[in-house]
Design a protein around this motif. Structure first.
Motif, PDB file in Angstrom:
ATOM      1  N   ASP A 176       0.961  -1.277  -0.071  1.00 33.08           N
ATOM      2  CA  ASP A 176      -0.119   0.045  -0.043  1.00 33.08           C
ATOM      3  C   ASP A 176       0.817   1.297   0.001  1.00 33.08           C
ATOM      4  OD1 ASP A 176      -2.288  -1.570   0.068  1.00 33.08           O
ATOM      5  OD2 ASP A 176      -2.712  -1.265   2.244  1.00 33.08           O
ATOM      6  N   LEU A 177       1.781   1.188   0.945  1.00 34.04           N
ATOM      7  CA  LEU A 177       2.801   2.378   0.895  1.00 34.04           C
ATOM      8  C   LEU A 177       3.463   2.615  -0.323  1.00 34.04           C
ATOM      9  CD1 LEU A 177       4.233   1.854   4.565  1.00 34.04           C
ATOM     10  CD2 LEU A 177       2.746   3.753   3.764  1.00 34.04           C
ATOM     11  N   GLY A 222       2.918  -7.919 -20.250  1.00 32.29           N
ATOM     12  CA  GLY A 222       2.255  -6.783 -20.575  1.00 32.29           C
ATOM     13  C   GLY A 222       1.051  -6.042 -19.738  1.00 32.29           C
ATOM     14  N   ARG A 223       1.311  -6.600 -18.786  1.00 32.53           N
ATOM     15  CA  ARG A 223      -0.080  -6.238 -17.791  1.00 32.53           C
ATOM     16  C   ARG A 223       0.664  -5.957 -16.321  1.00 32.53           C
ATOM     17  NH1 ARG A 223      -0.578 -10.109 -13.985  1.00 32.53           N
ATOM     18  NH2 ARG A 223      -0.590 -12.294 -14.517  1.00 32.53           N
ATOM     19  N   PRO A 224       0.208  -4.969 -15.502  1.00 35.39           N
ATOM     20  CA  PRO A 224       0.926  -4.810 -14.133  1.00 35.39           C
ATOM     21  C   PRO A 224       0.456  -6.222 -13.335  1.00 35.39           C
ATOM     22  CG  PRO A 224      -0.795  -3.200 -14.689  1.00 35.39           C
ATOM     23  CD  PRO A 224      -1.047  -4.247 -15.694  1.00 35.39           C
ATOM     24  N   LEU A 225       1.439  -6.412 -12.090  1.00 34.95           N
ATOM     25  CA  LEU A 225       1.337  -7.566 -11.620  1.00 34.95           C
ATOM     26  C   LEU A 225       0.050  -7.259 -10.570  1.00 34.95           C
ATOM     27  CD1 LEU A 225       4.930  -8.039  -9.932  1.00 34.95           C
ATOM     28  CD2 LEU A 225       3.789  -9.427 -11.731  1.00 34.95           C
ATOM     29  N   THR A 226      -0.593  -8.425 -10.307  1.00 37.48           N
ATOM     30  CA  THR A 226      -1.766  -8.399  -9.265  1.00 37.48           C
ATOM     31  C   THR A 226      -1.208  -8.368  -7.924  1.00 37.48           C
ATOM     32  OG1 THR A 226      -1.933 -10.898  -9.039  1.00 37.48           O
ATOM     33  CG2 THR A 226      -2.998  -9.722 -10.838  1.00 37.48           C
ATOM     34  N   ARG A 227      -2.118  -7.952  -6.948  1.00 37.88           N
ATOM     35  CA  ARG A 227      -1.803  -7.942  -5.512  1.00 37.88           C
ATOM     36  C   ARG A 227      -1.286  -9.070  -5.109  1.00 37.88           C
ATOM     37  NH1 ARG A 227      -1.730  -4.665  -0.757  1.00 37.88           N
ATOM     38  NH2 ARG A 227      -1.396  -3.004  -2.350  1.00 37.88           N
ATOM     39  N   GLU A 228      -2.016 -10.336  -5.564  1.00 35.51           N
ATOM     40  CA  GLU A 228      -1.511 -11.532  -5.313  1.00 35.51           C
ATOM     41  C   GLU A 228      -0.227 -12.049  -5.743  1.00 35.51           C
ATOM     42  OE1 GLU A 228      -3.489 -16.026  -5.281  1.00 35.51           O
ATOM     43  OE2 GLU A 228      -4.205 -14.641  -6.602  1.00 35.51           O
TER      44      GLU A 228
END
Length: 408
Positions: A176-177, A222-228
């Motif tokens: 989050d930070l 090509g996509r951002p990493l998920t939080r998982e």
């Protein structure tokens, strides 16, 4: 010459496999050096694409995400690994090496000023935690939190899983930070803020990129990493290799205490430290084995593994294989070559190997320079007790006195 015990010798010579019950299933432990290497390379037959089940015992009870990149197969493994490997390779950089040298020198100074100190809590755990901040590019004060987790993130002494583990909460807070920091920077870039003045620190992080901010900014296919996915990287970073480095430090100091001539031998020629380090990794392998899942029914050296069942790669047994190592239970500080498997083999070679090597070599050099003798006052070995074997692989507690080296 000191020897280590080999609980796998008879089974390795007879069948090459040890049937061992774990968590309601009987796993064949693959014991021979050549067989372990072959299985480690064969990710299609012995798969790591098995969330929670690569560690033994499995960890469904203590985490909710797949550890990355270890619990994936090629080609995903290589693509995930490339995102974080630069941080672990920092152990080869001059500035990080200098920080680790200063850290060990600082803690040795404190130890030399005391009549006795407990190696695990007062030395090895702080070394592991503070050195990790250098790799991850986070403030060193974060190590105080990690030290509070103890030797294991997930386990208490005796091998039971902790309840209410704090690691996931910690990771969520810091991602989050990091996301707030990245948004702040991108906002400044969008409105034309002068980049010669870095944006304010968010959550105490420095302006340079940390592992947390790097993962927030990373893309996968090509996509951002998920939080998982971010959590999977973070989970492995803090849980994997933690106790192994701590046990390695304790094993090295205990060996020097039991073998006082070893210090003089290493001190006489510092080039011997490299070979000695590798021998310590070989014989004091903290991680006995690691799991693999067989996607289809598989014959593992005479043991039938059902579809979805597990086998294990027994690194500790492979490191004592008499067909590969001459007098394998002897600790020979000049052993060369030394094709041990303590950092794994093949695709999943340990990310933290450069870090572990840096710590052990730096410790040996510092002890050679500053310590005349290591006196063992109290030792409680850590014994791994399973139905099919017992193996000592570290210390639950080790109290020593260091005698300072004089200039004379």
């Amino acid at each position: 010459m000191e020897h280590v015990t080999d609980p796998f010798r008879e089974a390795r010579a007879q069948d090459g496999v040890l049937r061992c019950p774990f968590q309601g299933e009987t796993l064949p432990m693959i014991l021979r050096h050549a067989d372990v290497r072959e299985a480690a390379k064969d990710w299609q037959k012995f798969s790591s694409d098995a969330p929670f089940r690569v560690p033994i015992p499995s960890e469904e009870a203590v985490r909710t995400m797949r550890q990355l990149p270890i619990e994936t197969n090629p080609p995903e493994h290589g693509e995930y690994r490339a995102l974080v490997e630069p941080f672990f390779q920092r152990a080869k950089q001059a500035d990080v090496i200098a920080k680790v040298e200063a850290l060990i020198d600082e803690l040795l100074t404190k130890a030399l000023g005391r009549d006795a100190f407990e190696v695990i809590s007062d030395f090895a755990l702080p070394v592991q935690s503070r050195a990790l901040t250098y790799l991850l590019n986070v403030p060193e004060r974060e190590a105080d939190v990690w030290i509070g987790w103890g030797i294991h993130v997930f386990k208490v002494t005796g091998g039971e899983f902790k309840q209410g583990n704090v690691l996931e909460t910690y990771l969520h807070q810091h991602f989050d930070l990091a996301e707030a920091q990245v948004r702040s920077r991108r906002g400044n870039e969008a409105d034309g803020t002068d980049r010669s003045n870095p944006p304010p620190h968010v959550g105490g992080y420095e302006a340079q990129e940390s592992l947390f901010t790097a993962l927030v900014k990373a893309t996968y296919r090509g996509r951002p990493l998920t939080r998982e996915e971010m959590m999977g990287f973070g989970n492995l970073t803090f849980a994997g290799g933690r106790d192994t480095i701590i046990y390695s430090i304790a094993n090295v100091l205990a060996y020097l205490g039991r073998n006082p001539d070893a210090l003089a031998y290493l001190r006489a020629d510092p080039r011997r430290i490299v070979h000695a380090s590798e021998e310590f990794f070989r014989v004091f392998m903290p991680l006995t084995h690691i799991g693999r899942v067989c996607p289809v029914e598989t014959d593992v050296h005479g043991v039938k593994v059902p579809p979805g069942g597990r086998a294990s790669l027994a690194w500790a047994s492979a490191n004592l294989d008499e067909t590969v190592f001459d007098a394998p239970t002897e600790i020979r500080l000049d052993r060369k070559p030394n094709p041990h498997l303590s950092f794994g083999f093949g695709t999943h070679l340990c990310l933290g190997a450069p870090h572990a090597r840096l710590i052990v070599r730096t410790l040996l050099q510092a002890v050679c320079d500053r310590v005349a003798a290591v006196q063992i006052l109290h030792a409680e070995p850590h014994v791994e007790r399973e139905a099919a074997y017992q193996r000592t692989n570290g210390f639950d507690s080790l109290t020593v006195r260091l005698v300072a080296r004089t200039n004379s």
